[in-house]
Motif scaffolding. Sequence first.
Motif, PDB file in Angstrom:
ATOM      1  N   ILE A 173      -7.057 -30.558  53.389  1.00 41.06           N
ATOM      2  CA  ILE A 173      -5.642 -30.570  52.635  1.00 41.06           C
ATOM      3  C   ILE A 173      -5.625 -31.749  51.695  1.00 41.06           C
ATOM      4  CG2 ILE A 173      -3.933 -31.357  54.195  1.00 41.06           C
ATOM      5  CD1 ILE A 173      -2.199 -28.804  52.945  1.00 41.06           C
ATOM      6  N   HIS A 174      -5.262 -31.308  50.437  1.00 42.17           N
ATOM      7  CA  HIS A 174      -5.249 -32.440  49.354  1.00 42.17           C
ATOM      8  C   HIS A 174      -4.014 -32.332  48.613  1.00 42.17           C
ATOM      9  CE1 HIS A 174      -6.400 -33.884  45.081  1.00 42.17           C
ATOM     10  NE2 HIS A 174      -5.825 -34.741  45.519  1.00 42.17           N
ATOM     11  N   PRO A 175      -3.067 -33.106  49.293  1.00 45.58           N
ATOM     12  CA  PRO A 175      -1.845 -33.562  48.595  1.00 45.58           C
ATOM     13  C   PRO A 175      -2.107 -33.984  46.942  1.00 45.58           C
ATOM     14  CG  PRO A 175      -2.219 -35.486  49.901  1.00 45.58           C
ATOM     15  CD  PRO A 175      -3.165 -34.487  50.128  1.00 45.58           C
ATOM     16  N   GLN A 176      -1.474 -33.428  46.113  1.00 42.58           N
ATOM     17  CA  GLN A 176      -1.605 -33.678  44.705  1.00 42.58           C
ATOM     18  C   GLN A 176      -1.155 -34.869  44.192  1.00 42.58           C
ATOM     19  OE1 GLN A 176      -3.573 -30.858  42.746  1.00 42.58           O
ATOM     20  NE2 GLN A 176      -3.884 -30.902  45.141  1.00 42.58           N
ATOM     21  N   ILE A 177      -2.017 -36.022  44.808  1.00 44.79           N
ATOM     22  CA  ILE A 177      -1.842 -37.417  44.112  1.00 44.79           C
ATOM     23  C   ILE A 177      -3.241 -37.878  44.255  1.00 44.79           C
ATOM     24  CG2 ILE A 177       0.629 -37.861  45.073  1.00 44.79           C
ATOM     25  CD1 ILE A 177      -0.930 -39.399  47.342  1.00 44.79           C
ATOM     26  N   GLU A 178      -3.563 -39.062  43.358  1.00 45.12           N
ATOM     27  CA  GLU A 178      -4.969 -39.597  43.142  1.00 45.12           C
ATOM     28  C   GLU A 178      -5.031 -41.055  43.914  1.00 45.12           C
ATOM     29  OE1 GLU A 178      -7.790 -40.927  39.690  1.00 45.12           O
ATOM     30  OE2 GLU A 178      -6.413 -39.429  39.273  1.00 45.12           O
ATOM     31  N   ILE A 179      -5.763 -41.105  44.809  1.00 49.29           N
ATOM     32  CA  ILE A 179      -5.999 -42.417  45.026  1.00 49.29           C
ATOM     33  C   ILE A 179      -7.512 -42.980  44.995  1.00 49.29           C
ATOM     34  CG2 ILE A 179      -5.931 -43.899  47.371  1.00 49.29           C
ATOM     35  CD1 ILE A 179      -4.020 -42.185  48.551  1.00 49.29           C
ATOM     36  N   LYS A 180      -7.570 -43.969  44.254  1.00 47.56           N
ATOM     37  CA  LYS A 180      -8.877 -44.400  43.789  1.00 47.56           C
ATOM     38  C   LYS A 180      -9.552 -45.003  45.113  1.00 47.56           C
ATOM     39  CE  LYS A 180      -8.855 -45.267  38.739  1.00 47.56           C
ATOM     40  NZ  LYS A 180      -7.664 -45.647  38.126  1.00 47.56           N
ATOM     41  N   THR A 181     -10.696 -44.819  45.216  1.00 45.02           N
ATOM     42  CA  THR A 181     -11.359 -45.392  46.563  1.00 45.02           C
ATOM     43  C   THR A 181     -11.501 -46.863  46.500  1.00 45.02           C
ATOM     44  OG1 THR A 181     -12.931 -43.397  46.758  1.00 45.02           O
ATOM     45  CG2 THR A 181     -13.546 -45.709  47.655  1.00 45.02           C
ATOM     46  N   SER A 182     -11.444 -47.386  45.080  1.00 48.02           N
ATOM     47  CA  SER A 182     -11.696 -48.759  45.015  1.00 48.02           C
ATOM     48  C   SER A 182     -10.028 -49.564  45.220  1.00 48.02           C
ATOM     49  CB  SER A 182     -11.956 -49.399  43.330  1.00 48.02           C
ATOM     50  OG  SER A 182     -10.889 -48.537  42.591  1.00 48.02           O
ATOM     51  N   ASP A 183      -9.166 -48.899  45.138  1.00 45.53           N
ATOM     52  CA  ASP A 183      -7.740 -49.226  45.499  1.00 45.53           C
ATOM     53  C   ASP A 183      -7.714 -49.091  47.082  1.00 45.53           C
ATOM     54  OD1 ASP A 183      -7.056 -49.858  42.853  1.00 45.53           O
ATOM     55  OD2 ASP A 183      -6.050 -47.953  42.712  1.00 45.53           O
ATOM     56  N   SER A 184      -8.133 -48.129  47.501  1.00 45.90           N
ATOM     57  CA  SER A 184      -7.913 -47.808  48.874  1.00 45.90           C
ATOM     58  C   SER A 184      -8.851 -48.668  49.880  1.00 45.90           C
ATOM     59  CB  SER A 184      -7.930 -46.446  49.357  1.00 45.90           C
ATOM     60  OG  SER A 184      -9.053 -46.016  49.351  1.00 45.90           O
ATOM     61  N   ARG A 185      -9.817 -49.234  49.247  1.00 44.62           N
ATOM     62  CA  ARG A 185     -10.850 -50.309  49.965  1.00 44.62           C
ATOM     63  C   ARG A 185      -9.920 -51.784  49.773  1.00 44.62           C
ATOM     64  NH1 ARG A 185     -15.907 -48.241  51.047  1.00 44.62           N
ATOM     65  NH2 ARG A 185     -16.854 -49.910  51.765  1.00 44.62           N
ATOM     66  N   LYS A 186      -9.306 -51.965  48.946  1.00 47.34           N
ATOM     67  CA  LYS A 186      -8.742 -53.380  48.631  1.00 47.34           C
ATOM     68  C   LYS A 186      -7.848 -53.560  49.665  1.00 47.34           C
ATOM     69  CE  LYS A 186      -9.270 -53.855  43.757  1.00 47.34           C
ATOM     70  NZ  LYS A 186      -8.916 -52.789  42.625  1.00 47.34           N
ATOM     71  N   ILE A 187      -6.950 -52.581  50.352  1.00 40.38           N
ATOM     72  CA  ILE A 187      -6.087 -52.988  51.265  1.00 40.38           C
ATOM     73  C   ILE A 187      -6.607 -52.989  52.646  1.00 40.38           C
ATOM     74  CG2 ILE A 187      -4.102 -51.511  49.717  1.00 40.38           C
ATOM     75  CD1 ILE A 187      -4.300 -49.144  51.845  1.00 40.38           C
ATOM     76  N   LEU A 188      -7.866 -52.753  52.894  1.00 37.14           N
ATOM     77  CA  LEU A 188      -8.282 -53.029  54.274  1.00 37.14           C
ATOM     78  C   LEU A 188      -8.463 -54.357  54.575  1.00 37.14           C
ATOM     79  CD1 LEU A 188     -10.947 -50.147  54.081  1.00 37.14           C
ATOM     80  CD2 LEU A 188      -8.799 -49.907  55.026  1.00 37.14           C
ATOM     81  N   LYS A 189      -8.467 -54.741  55.851  1.00 33.18           N
ATOM     82  CA  LYS A 189      -8.556 -56.061  56.268  1.00 33.18           C
ATOM     83  C   LYS A 189     -10.339 -56.140  56.377  1.00 33.18           C
ATOM     84  CE  LYS A 189      -4.968 -56.641  59.218  1.00 33.18           C
ATOM     85  NZ  LYS A 189      -4.368 -55.519  60.313  1.00 33.18           N
ATOM     86  N   THR A 190     -10.860 -57.365  56.230  1.00 33.81           N
ATOM     87  CA  THR A 190     -12.281 -57.693  56.214  1.00 33.81           C
ATOM     88  C   THR A 190     -12.880 -57.882  57.598  1.00 33.81           C
ATOM     89  OG1 THR A 190     -11.860 -59.904  55.266  1.00 33.81           O
ATOM     90  CG2 THR A 190     -12.414 -58.087  53.727  1.00 33.81           C
ATOM     91  N   THR A 191     -11.911 -58.210  58.520  1.00 32.53           N
ATOM     92  CA  THR A 191     -12.373 -58.249  59.925  1.00 32.53           C
ATOM     93  C   THR A 191     -11.805 -57.547  60.970  1.00 32.53           C
ATOM     94  OG1 THR A 191     -10.878 -60.010  60.162  1.00 32.53           O
ATOM     95  CG2 THR A 191     -12.822 -60.859  59.705  1.00 32.53           C
ATOM     96  N   ILE A 192     -12.629 -57.340  61.936  1.00 26.76           N
ATOM     97  CA  ILE A 192     -11.768 -56.466  63.141  1.00 26.76           C
ATOM     98  C   ILE A 192     -11.893 -57.246  64.473  1.00 26.76           C
ATOM     99  CG2 ILE A 192     -12.439 -54.337  62.126  1.00 26.76           C
ATOM    100  CD1 ILE A 192     -14.615 -54.015  64.053  1.00 26.76           C
ATOM    101  N   SER A 193     -11.261 -56.832  65.469  1.00 23.08           N
ATOM    102  CA  SER A 193     -11.439 -57.563  66.640  1.00 23.08           C
ATOM    103  C   SER A 193     -12.640 -56.881  67.575  1.00 23.08           C
ATOM    104  CB  SER A 193      -9.981 -57.602  67.608  1.00 23.08           C
ATOM    105  OG  SER A 193     -10.014 -56.419  67.842  1.00 23.08           O
ATOM    106  N   MET A 194     -13.014 -57.777  68.299  1.00 19.91           N
ATOM    107  CA  MET A 194     -14.029 -57.112  69.532  1.00 19.91           C
ATOM    108  C   MET A 194     -13.542 -55.886  70.133  1.00 19.91           C
ATOM    109  SD  MET A 194     -16.702 -57.295  70.518  1.00 19.91           S
ATOM    110  CE  MET A 194     -17.614 -59.250  70.917  1.00 19.91           C
ATOM    111  N   GLN A 195     -12.114 -55.686  70.328  1.00 23.14           N
ATOM    112  CA  GLN A 195     -11.595 -54.710  71.014  1.00 23.14           C
ATOM    113  C   GLN A 195     -11.649 -53.438  70.028  1.00 23.14           C
ATOM    114  OE1 GLN A 195      -7.644 -55.176  72.142  1.00 23.14           O
ATOM    115  NE2 GLN A 195      -7.766 -53.879  73.835  1.00 23.14           N
ATOM    116  N   GLN A 196     -11.305 -53.558  68.878  1.00 23.80           N
ATOM    117  CA  GLN A 196     -11.265 -52.470  67.900  1.00 23.80           C
ATOM    118  C   GLN A 196     -12.644 -52.240  67.680  1.00 23.80           C
ATOM    119  OE1 GLN A 196      -9.179 -54.736  64.818  1.00 23.80           O
ATOM    120  NE2 GLN A 196      -7.999 -53.233  64.427  1.00 23.80           N
TER     121      GLN A 196
END
Length: 307
Positions: A173-196
């Motif tokens: 299902i595609h809600p009719q909004i646009e999210i640019k991949t470049s934007d949705s990558r910027k909000i991600l953390k660049t490190t994860i914990s060992m447990q994650q």
Amino acid sequence: MEEIKVFCPATIANVSCGFDVLGLALDSVGDEMTIRKTSEKGIRITKIIGQDLPLETENNVAGVAGLAFLEKSSYQGGFEIEIDKRIKPGSGIGSSAASSSGAVWAMNELLGRPFTKLELVQFAMQGEKLASDVAHADNVAPAIYGGFTLVRSYEPLDIIPIPTPSELYATVIHPQIEIKTSDSRKILKTTISMQQGIRQWGNLGGLVAGLFQNDYDLIGRSLHDHIVEPIRSILIPAFDDIKANALKAGALGSGISGSGPSIFALSKGEEIAQKVAESMKETYQTIGVDFDIHISKVNRQGIKKIA
Ligand code: HSE
């Protein structure tokens, strides 16, 4: 052959636990492209219908992928490209990947297949780099190989095709909004914990094993993402409700398709996939969110010639 028309499938990247490494191709939604040989060198995008996208070769993902192809080819001519764009950009189902991989796959056919699928993925990744700043392969690989693919390694690139259980269906299902991949990558953390990490690679191994063994329960148990989904889902209307209702309707699992905003669910059999679609529709209709919805078998063939 001087001209070819191809169907370029939409794709679901990540598939919950495989961020940037796992993807699958869809059957019922995709772009159509016509590619023609020309005596003039270079790539020309002559027509795009369906969406407002750049015609300049260097600014178009199909153009950039095509240029990467030509650079490695001994072919002395060029190509013209027409795109019938049916996958909306920024929808999370591999819109840019369909165009870039479709272009290079078609060119390869027109020249008698000088390149391997792996090489085509490498060319198409240049289109992804233009679209999202990162040359990820988890959409272009399933588009080119079909079915599920795993990017075992980026350097060197190593793509592993994974068998698809025959009754596996996707609802998207595609809600009719646009999210640019470049934007949705910027909000991600660049490190994860060992447990994650431990939770995620346990699930990724489980999902791959489930696909090999036709074990639908194992596939369902493995469709979790404890790293990216909690961050990106905030951008998607009613994500938690859509997912919870899809699972209630019988889906094996559900998550964000690629970088969103589309939400996917995998189900065993078309009947359940249909029920999942109904539950997703109802969720958005109740709160007044416009959407597109697709139900599709997993496409095992990938890009194909249609004329
Ligand atoms: N793996 C990529 C991401 C896919 O999630 O950013 C984008 O379609």
